[in-house]
Design an enzyme around this catalytic site. Structure first.
Site, PDB file in Angstrom:
ATOM      1  N   TYR A 284       0.850  -1.188   0.000  1.00 22.33           N
ATOM      2  CA  TYR A 284       0.000   0.000   0.000  1.00 22.33           C
ATOM      3  C   TYR A 284       0.891   1.244   0.000  1.00 22.33           C
ATOM      4  O   TYR A 284       1.596   1.515   0.978  1.00 22.33           O
ATOM      5  CB  TYR A 284      -0.893   0.038   1.234  1.00 22.33           C
ATOM      6  CG  TYR A 284      -1.994  -0.993   1.297  1.00 22.33           C
ATOM      7  CD1 TYR A 284      -2.309  -1.802   0.204  1.00 22.33           C
ATOM      8  CD2 TYR A 284      -2.749  -1.155   2.450  1.00 22.33           C
ATOM      9  CE1 TYR A 284      -3.319  -2.736   0.274  1.00 22.33           C
ATOM     10  CE2 TYR A 284      -3.767  -2.080   2.525  1.00 22.33           C
ATOM     11  CZ  TYR A 284      -4.057  -2.874   1.435  1.00 22.33           C
ATOM     12  OH  TYR A 284      -5.067  -3.795   1.512  1.00 22.33           O
TER      13      TYR A 284
ATOM     14  N   LEU B 179     -18.416  -1.228   1.514  1.00 22.56           N
ATOM     15  CA  LEU B 179     -19.165  -0.122   0.906  1.00 22.56           C
ATOM     16  C   LEU B 179     -18.870  -0.017  -0.591  1.00 22.56           C
ATOM     17  O   LEU B 179     -19.108   1.024  -1.205  1.00 22.56           O
ATOM     18  CB  LEU B 179     -18.830   1.199   1.609  1.00 22.56           C
ATOM     19  CG  LEU B 179     -19.233   1.267   3.084  1.00 22.56           C
ATOM     20  CD1 LEU B 179     -18.828   2.604   3.692  1.00 22.56           C
ATOM     21  CD2 LEU B 179     -20.733   1.047   3.253  1.00 22.56           C
ATOM     22  N   GLY B 180     -18.353  -1.098  -1.161  1.00 15.50           N
ATOM     23  CA  GLY B 180     -18.093  -1.107  -2.594  1.00 15.50           C
ATOM     24  C   GLY B 180     -17.174   0.018  -3.030  1.00 15.50           C
ATOM     25  O   GLY B 180     -17.376   0.630  -4.077  1.00 15.50           O
ATOM     26  N   ARG B 181     -16.131   0.287  -2.205  1.00 17.33           N
ATOM     27  CA  ARG B 181     -15.184   1.380  -2.467  1.00 17.33           C
ATOM     28  C   ARG B 181     -15.889   2.731  -2.543  1.00 17.33           C
ATOM     29  O   ARG B 181     -15.516   3.612  -3.309  1.00 17.33           O
ATOM     30  CB  ARG B 181     -14.384   1.105  -3.743  1.00 17.33           C
ATOM     31  CG  ARG B 181     -13.515  -0.133  -3.614  1.00 17.33           C
ATOM     32  CD  ARG B 181     -12.886  -0.545  -4.931  1.00 17.33           C
ATOM     33  NE  ARG B 181     -12.021  -1.708  -4.742  1.00 17.33           N
ATOM     34  CZ  ARG B 181     -12.463  -2.957  -4.623  1.00 17.33           C
ATOM     35  NH1 ARG B 181     -13.757  -3.210  -4.701  1.00 17.33           N
ATOM     36  NH2 ARG B 181     -11.637  -3.971  -4.420  1.00 17.33           N
ATOM     37  N   GLY B 182     -16.922   2.856  -1.742  1.00 19.41           N
ATOM     38  CA  GLY B 182     -17.662   4.110  -1.664  1.00 19.41           C
ATOM     39  C   GLY B 182     -18.894   4.154  -2.545  1.00 19.41           C
ATOM     40  O   GLY B 182     -19.753   5.031  -2.388  1.00 19.41           O
TER      41      GLY B 182
ATOM     42  N   SER C 166     -21.929   3.749  -0.394  1.00 22.60           N
ATOM     43  CA  SER C 166     -21.809   4.461   0.889  1.00 22.60           C
ATOM     44  C   SER C 166     -22.918   5.471   1.091  1.00 22.60           C
ATOM     45  O   SER C 166     -23.140   5.956   2.210  1.00 22.60           O
ATOM     46  CB  SER C 166     -20.466   5.195   0.954  1.00 22.60           C
ATOM     47  OG  SER C 166     -20.431   6.245  -0.009  1.00 22.60           O
TER      48      SER C 166
END
Length: 331
Positions: free
Chosen positions: A56, A206-209, A212
């Site tokens: 990362y 959250l599905g990468r936002g 959200s």
């Protein structure tokens, strides 16, 4: 904060974990001071599980966490680290290395960057197709026996690989994407985990936002934001997917919570051995997420959520096509 145990052999952790990837540029620029403040707020809010990867930000994330965790009692948090993804000087991905000698090399660098003497859960980020999983896990077992690692984890592998790894050393948990719009794990993986007594740490809840409640139609990913390459955020796909979010919003409003809280609580409600990882980059988003750990969903709530977002309703793969072949399960 409630707690959950990761499988039969894993550690006791908070019912929600903090995923730190977004603090190192995966979704565009992040504020370092705010990232550190968010880690502190998570710990103060009862979060004990923190997840990172040595790739990362090319080690940036581990150095960030080293700063954020400095001076903290080592027994107050559980650190999960993924390894094995190869990256070049322009941050491009270059495959996976799961060789036993590479495992020990990656671990040595991680311990140095973090300034720690052990990692709580250590896991290959992806399966190396050129190396038997037994060899990779065998090297981690050696590191467990030597005291450098406490528990074995896996990430993004299928049920067959889980069984092979578990035969070498007990697996504490599998980390894999699981959300209302990513449910492929329900077919074979979840039953295998339950049978073997292995926990699940769910990322992408959250599905990468996307689910959200904060992603709006017409919004585009900024520079350095990986969502700009995601099929689910592209063109007509995102319009369709945001219609699902609108349906979910109506359920959330009736429940008296936010869309994000409902989506997180849905994942946690699927099994007592599942711990959702929340990728909050700011204290504001963290403060919204934490109440999801206290949100009880009734059978009626779950039925309404299922109606709003049926399994398989989302459009677009969860990764660009180049990355889909390295996953143990699909969408």
């Amino acid at each position: 904060m409630h707690t959950r145990t990761l499988g039969r052999t894993g550690p006791v952790v908070s019912a929600l974990g903090l995923g730190a990837m977004g603090m190192s540029g995966a979704y565009g620029a992040a504020d370092r001071a705010e990232s550190i403040a968010t880690v502190h707020a998570a710990l103060e809010g009862g979060v004990t599980l923190i997840d990172t990867g040595d790739f990362y930000g090319m080690g940036h994330n581990e150095l960030l966490l080293a700063e954020a965790l400095r001076g903290r009692n080592r027994d107050d948090y559980v650190l999960s680290v993924k390894f094995g993804m190869l990256r070049g000087p322009s941050s491009e991905f270059g495959g996976v290395d799961g060789r036993p000698e590479a495992v020990k090399n990656f671990l040595g660098h991680t311990l140095t960057r973090l300034g720690l003497d052990h990692i709580d859960i250590y896991r290959p980020a992806r399966l190396d197709p050129a190396v038997p999983i037994e060899d990779t896990v065998g090297a981690i077992k050696e590191m467990i026996d030597a005291g450098y690692v406490r528990h074995l984890g896996l990430s993004e592998v299928d049920a067959a690989v889980i069984r092979r790894a578990h035969a070498v050393h007990p697996v504490a948990d599998l980390q894999i994407e699981y959300s209302l719009i990513s449910r492929a794990v329900e077919e074979d993986v979840l039953p295998a985990l339950r049978e073997l007594g292995i926990g699940l740490t769910a990322y992408g809840v959250l599905g990468r936002g996307l689910i959200s409640g904060h992603w709006k139609a017409g919004h585009s990913a900024g520079p350095g934001d990986s969502r700009g390459f995601s099929p689910r955020f592209a063109g007509e796909n995102v319009e369709h997917n945001l219609a699902l979010v609108d349906a979910l919003r109506r359920v959330a409003e009736a429940k008296g919570c936010t869309v994000a809280q409902l989506a997180i609580a849905w994942v946690a409600a699927q099994d007592a051995d599942i711990v959702p990882l929340v990728g909050a980059r700011t204290r504001e988003r963290l403060a919204e997420a934490l109440p999801a750990a206290e949100l009880d969903l009734t059978a009626e709530d779950l039925a309404e959520i299922e109606k709003a977002v049926p399994r398989g309703a989302a459009r677009g793969d969860r990764y660009p096509s180049a990355f889909m072949s390295g996953l143990g399960v699909g969408n």
